[in-house]
Design a protein around this motif. Sequence first.
Motif, PDB file in Angstrom:
ATOM      1  N   TRP A 331       0.837  -1.194   0.000  1.00 54.40           N
ATOM      2  CA  TRP A 331       0.000   0.000   0.000  1.00 54.40           C
ATOM      3  C   TRP A 331       0.874   1.246   0.000  1.00 54.40           C
ATOM      4  O   TRP A 331       2.010   1.223   0.467  1.00 54.40           O
ATOM      5  N   HIS A 332       0.331   2.319  -0.556  1.00 53.66           N
ATOM      6  CA  HIS A 332       1.015   3.606  -0.596  1.00 53.66           C
ATOM      7  C   HIS A 332       0.011   4.700  -0.257  1.00 53.66           C
ATOM      8  O   HIS A 332      -1.119   4.676  -0.745  1.00 53.66           O
ATOM      9  N   ALA A 333       0.434   5.646   0.566  1.00 51.15           N
ATOM     10  CA  ALA A 333      -0.359   6.852   0.799  1.00 51.15           C
ATOM     11  C   ALA A 333       0.062   7.863  -0.256  1.00 51.15           C
ATOM     12  O   ALA A 333       1.185   8.377  -0.214  1.00 51.15           O
ATOM     13  N   ASP A 334      -0.806   8.109  -1.215  1.00 51.20           N
ATOM     14  CA  ASP A 334      -0.456   8.920  -2.380  1.00 51.20           C
ATOM     15  C   ASP A 334      -0.912  10.362  -2.236  1.00 51.20           C
ATOM     16  O   ASP A 334      -1.669  10.885  -3.053  1.00 51.20           O
ATOM     17  N   GLY A 335      -0.480  11.003  -1.186  1.00 53.47           N
ATOM     18  CA  GLY A 335      -0.797  12.420  -1.012  1.00 53.47           C
ATOM     19  C   GLY A 335      -2.287  12.666  -1.078  1.00 53.47           C
ATOM     20  O   GLY A 335      -3.074  11.992  -0.414  1.00 53.47           O
ATOM     21  N   GLU A 336      -2.658  13.635  -1.886  1.00 50.96           N
ATOM     22  CA  GLU A 336      -4.066  13.991  -1.997  1.00 50.96           C
ATOM     23  C   GLU A 336      -4.859  12.950  -2.780  1.00 50.96           C
ATOM     24  O   GLU A 336      -6.082  12.985  -2.788  1.00 50.96           O
ATOM     25  N   ASP A 337      -4.176  12.047  -3.473  1.00 51.42           N
ATOM     26  CA  ASP A 337      -4.861  11.102  -4.351  1.00 51.42           C
ATOM     27  C   ASP A 337      -5.350   9.853  -3.647  1.00 51.42           C
ATOM     28  O   ASP A 337      -6.082   9.066  -4.240  1.00 51.42           O
ATOM     29  N   GLY A 338      -4.911   9.613  -2.429  1.00 53.36           N
ATOM     30  CA  GLY A 338      -5.482   8.512  -1.680  1.00 53.36           C
ATOM     31  C   GLY A 338      -4.540   7.420  -1.269  1.00 53.36           C
ATOM     32  O   GLY A 338      -3.320   7.560  -1.298  1.00 53.36           O
ATOM     33  N   VAL A 339      -5.115   6.326  -0.843  1.00 50.34           N
ATOM     34  CA  VAL A 339      -4.382   5.140  -0.424  1.00 50.34           C
ATOM     35  C   VAL A 339      -4.496   4.118  -1.550  1.00 50.34           C
ATOM     36  O   VAL A 339      -5.584   3.675  -1.894  1.00 50.34           O
ATOM     37  N   ARG A 340      -3.368   3.767  -2.101  1.00 50.34           N
ATOM     38  CA  ARG A 340      -3.355   2.842  -3.238  1.00 50.34           C
ATOM     39  C   ARG A 340      -2.895   1.473  -2.765  1.00 50.34           C
ATOM     40  O   ARG A 340      -1.831   1.320  -2.183  1.00 50.34           O
ATOM     41  N   VAL A 341      -3.698   0.462  -3.024  1.00 41.30           N
ATOM     42  CA  VAL A 341      -3.403  -0.910  -2.640  1.00 41.30           C
ATOM     43  C   VAL A 341      -3.132  -1.730  -3.888  1.00 41.30           C
ATOM     44  O   VAL A 341      -3.897  -1.666  -4.858  1.00 41.30           O
ATOM     45  N   GLU A 342      -2.041  -2.472  -3.881  1.00 41.93           N
ATOM     46  CA  GLU A 342      -1.700  -3.367  -4.988  1.00 41.93           C
ATOM     47  C   GLU A 342      -1.547  -4.785  -4.433  1.00 41.93           C
ATOM     48  O   GLU A 342      -0.674  -5.042  -3.607  1.00 41.93           O
ATOM     49  N   MET A 343      -2.393  -5.682  -4.884  1.00 45.22           N
ATOM     50  CA  MET A 343      -2.349  -7.047  -4.389  1.00 45.22           C
ATOM     51  C   MET A 343      -1.293  -7.857  -5.145  1.00 45.22           C
ATOM     52  O   MET A 343      -1.125  -7.711  -6.360  1.00 45.22           O
ATOM     53  N   LEU A 344      -0.616  -8.716  -4.415  1.00 45.71           N
ATOM     54  CA  LEU A 344       0.416  -9.582  -4.990  1.00 45.71           C
ATOM     55  C   LEU A 344      -0.030 -11.029  -5.083  1.00 45.71           C
ATOM     56  O   LEU A 344       0.629 -11.849  -5.731  1.00 45.71           O
ATOM     57  N   ARG A 345      -1.109 -11.361  -4.427  1.00 47.77           N
ATOM     58  CA  ARG A 345      -1.663 -12.712  -4.499  1.00 47.77           C
ATOM     59  C   ARG A 345      -3.158 -12.624  -4.257  1.00 47.77           C
ATOM     60  O   ARG A 345      -3.679 -11.593  -3.812  1.00 47.77           O
ATOM     61  N   GLU A 346      -3.850 -13.705  -4.562  1.00 46.70           N
ATOM     62  CA  GLU A 346      -5.290 -13.741  -4.354  1.00 46.70           C
ATOM     63  C   GLU A 346      -5.606 -13.842  -2.867  1.00 46.70           C
ATOM     64  O   GLU A 346      -4.861 -14.455  -2.092  1.00 46.70           O
ATOM     65  N   VAL A 347      -6.701 -13.230  -2.483  1.00 47.26           N
ATOM     66  CA  VAL A 347      -7.202 -13.341  -1.110  1.00 47.26           C
ATOM     67  C   VAL A 347      -8.670 -13.736  -1.180  1.00 47.26           C
ATOM     68  O   VAL A 347      -9.314 -13.610  -2.218  1.00 47.26           O
ATOM     69  N   ALA A 350     -13.622 -12.698   2.270  1.00 44.11           N
ATOM     70  CA  ALA A 350     -13.618 -12.201   3.648  1.00 44.11           C
ATOM     71  C   ALA A 350     -12.360 -11.375   3.913  1.00 44.11           C
ATOM     72  O   ALA A 350     -12.422 -10.320   4.560  1.00 44.11           O
ATOM     73  N   GLU A 351     -11.214 -11.852   3.412  1.00 46.00           N
ATOM     74  CA  GLU A 351      -9.967 -11.100   3.603  1.00 46.00           C
ATOM     75  C   GLU A 351     -10.008  -9.773   2.860  1.00 46.00           C
ATOM     76  O   GLU A 351      -9.512  -8.753   3.353  1.00 46.00           O
ATOM     77  N   GLU A 352     -10.641  -9.765   1.674  1.00 43.44           N
ATOM     78  CA  GLU A 352     -10.766  -8.526   0.918  1.00 43.44           C
ATOM     79  C   GLU A 352     -11.593  -7.509   1.687  1.00 43.44           C
ATOM     80  O   GLU A 352     -11.254  -6.308   1.717  1.00 43.44           O
ATOM     81  N   ARG A 353     -12.640  -7.959   2.352  1.00 43.44           N
ATOM     82  CA  ARG A 353     -13.457  -7.044   3.165  1.00 43.44           C
ATOM     83  C   ARG A 353     -12.634  -6.497   4.337  1.00 43.44           C
ATOM     84  O   ARG A 353     -12.754  -5.312   4.686  1.00 43.44           O
ATOM     85  N   GLU A 354     -11.819  -7.354   4.932  1.00 40.51           N
ATOM     86  CA  GLU A 354     -10.961  -6.892   6.035  1.00 40.51           C
ATOM     87  C   GLU A 354      -9.967  -5.842   5.551  1.00 40.51           C
ATOM     88  O   GLU A 354      -9.717  -4.845   6.242  1.00 40.51           O
ATOM     89  N   ILE A 355      -9.381  -6.063   4.385  1.00 42.89           N
ATOM     90  CA  ILE A 355      -8.429  -5.101   3.827  1.00 42.89           C
ATOM     91  C   ILE A 355      -9.125  -3.773   3.563  1.00 42.89           C
ATOM     92  O   ILE A 355      -8.607  -2.695   3.895  1.00 42.89           O
ATOM     93  N   ASP A 356     -10.332  -3.831   2.980  1.00 44.14           N
ATOM     94  CA  ASP A 356     -11.086  -2.600   2.718  1.00 44.14           C
ATOM     95  C   ASP A 356     -11.367  -1.848   4.022  1.00 44.14           C
ATOM     96  O   ASP A 356     -11.299  -0.609   4.057  1.00 44.14           O
ATOM     97  N   ALA A 357     -11.682  -2.600   5.078  1.00 44.45           N
ATOM     98  CA  ALA A 357     -11.954  -1.956   6.364  1.00 44.45           C
ATOM     99  C   ALA A 357     -10.702  -1.279   6.920  1.00 44.45           C
ATOM    100  O   ALA A 357     -10.773  -0.173   7.485  1.00 44.45           O
ATOM    101  N   GLU A 358      -9.538  -1.909   6.748  1.00 44.50           N
ATOM    102  CA  GLU A 358      -8.285  -1.301   7.207  1.00 44.50           C
ATOM    103  C   GLU A 358      -7.943  -0.056   6.395  1.00 44.50           C
ATOM    104  O   GLU A 358      -7.451   0.940   6.936  1.00 44.50           O
ATOM    105  N   VAL A 359      -8.215  -0.106   5.092  1.00 42.82           N
ATOM    106  CA  VAL A 359      -7.966   1.069   4.253  1.00 42.82           C
ATOM    107  C   VAL A 359      -8.850   2.228   4.707  1.00 42.82           C
ATOM    108  O   VAL A 359      -8.400   3.380   4.819  1.00 42.82           O
ATOM    109  N   GLU A 360     -10.108   1.926   4.988  1.00 49.57           N
ATOM    110  CA  GLU A 360     -11.001   2.984   5.467  1.00 49.57           C
ATOM    111  C   GLU A 360     -10.507   3.530   6.806  1.00 49.57           C
ATOM    112  O   GLU A 360     -10.559   4.734   7.054  1.00 49.57           O
ATOM    113  N   ARG A 361     -10.012   2.652   7.645  1.00 49.46           N
ATOM    114  CA  ARG A 361      -9.472   3.081   8.938  1.00 49.46           C
ATOM    115  C   ARG A 361      -8.257   3.991   8.732  1.00 49.46           C
ATOM    116  O   ARG A 361      -8.074   4.977   9.454  1.00 49.46           O
ATOM    117  N   LEU A 362      -7.419   3.666   7.756  1.00 46.79           N
ATOM    118  CA  LEU A 362      -6.265   4.499   7.460  1.00 46.79           C
ATOM    119  C   LEU A 362      -6.703   5.858   6.921  1.00 46.79           C
ATOM    120  O   LEU A 362      -6.107   6.892   7.257  1.00 46.79           O
TER     121      LEU A 362
END
Length: 375
Positions: A331-347, A350-362
């Motif tokens: 993940w990268h915090a891209d200034g004003e453009d947001g939090v960019r997540v790049e997946m390296l493997r399949e999840v 349920a794990e995708e929902r958890e990741i989305d929740a963490e991104v929202e928390r960030l």
Amino acid sequence: MRRPESATPLEVTGETITLRQWNRTLLSRQHLLDRVDEDAIEVLDRCVGMQSQDPRAAFFGLWSRVEGFDSSELDDLLTEREVVRIALLRSTVFLIDAEDARWIRPLAEPILRRELTEAHMPRLVDADPSQVLADAARLLAGGELSGADLGKQLAVRHPGENPSTLTGIARCGLPLVQVPPRGLWRGRAAPTYRLFDEWVGPGEPAVEGDDARADLIRLYLRGFGPATVKAIQTWSGLTGLRPLVEKLEADWELVRLVGPHGEILYDLDGLGFTDPDTPAPARLVAPFDHVIGVSADRVRVADPELFRRTVTPNGRSPGFVFADGFLAGTWHADGEDGVRVEMLREVTKAEEREIDAEVERLREFLRPRYVDCVR
């Protein structure tokens, strides 16, 4: 009481740990299974400081571990001089408890001296490095200077020398703190230096020599164990620790274990291991985080091939996405453009929902500057 010479550690413990035990135990000790409701400095101490050449990395590291972490808490610790940013282990900038820095900085002296002699001294024209250090100490006495200004003023005293080389010599040869506003959450200043004892106050190291090295081993294992000797040395930048580790084992302070791939691991006696079936919720792990970034035991959290895909040519670290306790993306915090997540493997979904929740928390943590999530 020492362990009998005839008894081998494996005869005493007889224990092999699985990869998931190793993984969950590390994440539990690092508060990456469940966030804790504790003061930031207590968590920072348990992590033996955090890598901080990227000034915001430690803020993200504490955010991922402390329930309701507020960046102002760490800002206050920095401005009140309870924690410092200082070149320490591996000659890397750490954010660490000031009193820990006082006794750990001398342990880092050999690698700092090696950087001085191998990286900076060969670039000198004819200046005496000991005189450069003496001049730098005089210039900094009673005040602070930016790295650029320190180099310029040293160059006046050593004509013909490169100012950045002179600053590098001072950084390696003197205990210098990078003072705020650099290092604050909203701080945007160039590195500015102050002598450690003048910033924090004079004092003596709590421990020295082999006693200090032994304490460093204990602290690392408390926060990152079980671990190989190589991992302790890679993290600390110190060499020749195996005899001291084996002495601590012989004195019953440490136990020896066998890892999932035959690794010889050491741990503090009595700490125990986390249940391998313990759930590991998704986490956005900080850039440069020692749980993955500088670790000879990285296999416990990351497939080696996946991790290689996170390495950048310029040495900068992304943030790391963990799913089910293991590296799954960046993940990268891209200034004003947001939090960019790049997946390296399949999840899983349920794990995708958890990741989305963490991104929202960030995103909430990064406010008031609004950020969007780009997936």
